[in-house]
Scaffold this motif. Structure first.
Motif, PDB file in Angstrom:
ATOM      1  N   SER A 230      16.687  12.158  -4.798  1.00 55.44           N
ATOM      2  CA  SER A 230      17.954  12.897  -4.823  1.00 55.44           C
ATOM      3  C   SER A 230      19.145  11.953  -4.718  1.00 55.44           C
ATOM      4  O   SER A 230      20.149  12.103  -5.440  1.00 55.44           O
ATOM      5  CB  SER A 230      17.981  13.910  -3.671  1.00 55.44           C
ATOM      6  N   TRP A 233      19.577  10.120  -8.076  1.00 57.97           N
ATOM      7  CA  TRP A 233      20.019  10.948  -9.187  1.00 57.97           C
ATOM      8  C   TRP A 233      21.477  11.355  -9.044  1.00 57.97           C
ATOM      9  O   TRP A 233      22.217  11.390 -10.020  1.00 57.97           O
ATOM     10  CB  TRP A 233      19.125  12.179  -9.294  1.00 57.97           C
ATOM     11  N   VAL A 234      21.899  11.664  -7.844  1.00 58.06           N
ATOM     12  CA  VAL A 234      23.317  11.976  -7.630  1.00 58.06           C
ATOM     13  C   VAL A 234      24.154  10.740  -7.954  1.00 58.06           C
ATOM     14  O   VAL A 234      25.233  10.839  -8.544  1.00 58.06           O
ATOM     15  CB  VAL A 234      23.554  12.458  -6.184  1.00 58.06           C
ATOM     16  N   LEU A 238      24.285  13.052 -11.685  1.00 61.69           N
ATOM     17  CA  LEU A 238      23.817  14.435 -11.697  1.00 61.69           C
ATOM     18  C   LEU A 238      24.507  15.239 -10.606  1.00 61.69           C
ATOM     19  O   LEU A 238      24.707  14.746  -9.485  1.00 61.69           O
ATOM     20  CB  LEU A 238      22.307  14.497 -11.477  1.00 61.69           C
ATOM     21  N   THR A 242      22.115  20.366 -10.227  1.00 61.48           N
ATOM     22  CA  THR A 242      21.130  19.871 -11.193  1.00 61.48           C
ATOM     23  C   THR A 242      20.002  19.134 -10.492  1.00 61.48           C
ATOM     24  O   THR A 242      18.831  19.223 -10.893  1.00 61.48           O
ATOM     25  CB  THR A 242      21.807  18.951 -12.217  1.00 61.48           C
ATOM     26  N   THR A 243      20.343  18.408  -9.440  1.00 58.61           N
ATOM     27  CA  THR A 243      19.310  17.732  -8.650  1.00 58.61           C
ATOM     28  C   THR A 243      18.367  18.751  -8.022  1.00 58.61           C
ATOM     29  O   THR A 243      17.138  18.572  -8.028  1.00 58.61           O
ATOM     30  CB  THR A 243      19.966  16.871  -7.560  1.00 58.61           C
ATOM     31  N   TRP A 247      14.128  19.361  -8.636  1.00 56.58           N
ATOM     32  CA  TRP A 247      13.061  19.585  -7.658  1.00 56.58           C
ATOM     33  C   TRP A 247      12.361  20.917  -7.913  1.00 56.58           C
ATOM     34  O   TRP A 247      11.141  21.030  -7.794  1.00 56.58           O
ATOM     35  CB  TRP A 247      13.626  19.551  -6.242  1.00 56.58           C
ATOM     36  N   GLN A 303      10.597  15.590 -14.286  1.00 54.81           N
ATOM     37  CA  GLN A 303      10.087  16.189 -13.055  1.00 54.81           C
ATOM     38  C   GLN A 303       8.969  17.196 -13.321  1.00 54.81           C
ATOM     39  O   GLN A 303       8.173  17.503 -12.424  1.00 54.81           O
ATOM     40  CB  GLN A 303      11.227  16.884 -12.298  1.00 54.81           C
TER      41      GLN A 303
END
Length: 388
Positions: A230, A233-234, A238, A242-243, A247, A303
């Motif tokens: 997380s 990705w942030v 993102l 969206t994160t 998941w 994912q």
């Protein structure tokens, strides 16, 4: 002597019990660190308290599961473990007021109670599947994924209404429900007489040791994404929503895999094919996440491979245990796998943390590629050993 019959009807009762057990995990995993932070503890201390249960499970899981081979019913371990979890969660707020050392002792006792739950339930489910080929372990285990997802959503809703202080009490209630579920759903399982102790331990075959190591390595390769996915990705741009979607896609893919894989004859009771599929998917997933720095939108579809990297590996490891573990050593084998998986995951998490500090997400995900590769090599070695 095979385990006593499970006079439960069929898989739905076991699936329901999986849902009850994983409901507690679905709340504790994402939200207990928030409760610890709400106590005003520093990040280093929170990290230590979060890591403590992993260390405890490494030490106690195999001995506790070995009790099954001495005649202690798995049902009894599950009821006692769930009651221990409920009591320790209820005691956590009071212990925290006495200082973090007291809280650490309660957390350690909590980990002892939780250590045998999932392996004991796997033991019961695999025994049921061996007795009745109409049952499908994947469909039974699907209940755990659904329970985890539902409890995570419910826990987030409760957190928004009542605040972080409600988390230990909510978990205590869930574990009481789990204890009642184990006592009721497995109520007809007779506990046979203790096994006579032999001169030495039951030896596990080499192929099983290799399969255990393979499953542990493939699962450990998730360490970087679990710990830093997380955050990374942030950082790539993102949005938090969206994160969260990424998941969610992983959980849905896992559920879908468990729902359909039992209908594919080539993978039914095929431990090495499943482990190989999980390892190959892990190599693809971590390589893809390593390469998405310029295309962060690819995170979401990548994912979806979680259904294979986790789901196929889990089913492969359980199939290997069911096929290769000797009678009189099945409980110990189940505990050995759980302890090895915890040790490998803890080691990989520490390594990925060092890699993330040194080179960010790219280095952390890159480090997981050889871990998955080791899992694939061990799978091939296990398959050759089993043929011999």
């Amino acid at each position: 002597m095979p385990p006593p019959p499970l006079l439960l009807g069929d898989g739905p009762r076991l699936a329901l019990l999986y849902a009850a057990v994983f409901a507690g995990i679905g709340v504790a995993m994402p939200f207990m660190p928030l409760w610890l932070a709400g106590l005003g503890l520093g990040p280093e201390l929170i990290g230590a308290l979060v890591a403590l249960p992993i260390l405890v499970r490494i030490a106690v899981t195999a001995p506790l599961l070995g009790l099954i081979d001495c005649g202690v019913p798995a049902r009894r371990l599950m009821v006692a473990g769930s009651l221990c979890l409920a009591a320790t969660y209820a005691l956590m707020p009071a212990s925290a007021s006495l200082g973090w050392p007291v809280l650490a002792v309660v957390i350690a006792l909590n980990a002892v109670g939780g250590a045998p739950l999932v392996p004991s339930l796997d033991y019961q489910s695999l025994a049921a599947v061996r007795r009745d080929p109409r049952l499908d372990y994947a469909r039974i285990r699907l209940g755990g994924s659904l329970g985890f997802l539902a409890a995570s959503l419910l826990g987030g809703w409760l957190l928004g209404i009542m605040g972080t202080g409600s988390i230990p009490g909510f978990l205590a209630g869930l574990e009481l429900a789990s204890a009642c579920g184990a006592a009721f759903l497995l109520r007809r399982v007779p506990g046979g007489p203790p096994r006579p102790r032999t001169a030495g331990r039951v030896r596990l075959p080499v192929a099983l040791w290799l399969a255990i190591a393979a499953g542990a390595a493939i699962q450990a390769s998730h360490a970087a994404v679990y710990a830093f996915g997380s955050i990374h990705w942030v950082g790539l741009g993102l949005a938090p929503a969206t994160t969260g979607l990424a998941w969610g896609v992983g959980v849905v893919a896992e559920i879908a895999f468990f729902a359909v894989i039992g209908r594919v004859p080539a993978f039914r009771d095929a431990p090495f094919r499943l482990l190989g599929l999980g390892a190959a998917a892990a190599l693809l997933r971590w390589a893809g996440l390593l390469a998405v720095s310029g295309l962060p939108a690819l995170v979401v579809p990548l994912q979806a491979l979680h259904g294979l990297t986790f789901g196929a590996t889990q089913l492969g490891a359980m199939a290997a245990l069911s096929r290769l573990a000797p009678e009189g050593g099945r409980g110990a084998a189940q505990g050995v796998y759980a302890a090895c998986a915890a040790l490998a995951s803890a080691s990989a998490t520490l390594a990925s943390g060092a890699a993330y500090r040194a080179g960010g997400g790219a280095l952390a995900f890159g480090l997981m590629l050889p871990v998955a590769g080791i899992g694939l090599a061990l799978t091939l070695a296990a398959s050759r050993a089993a043929r011999r």
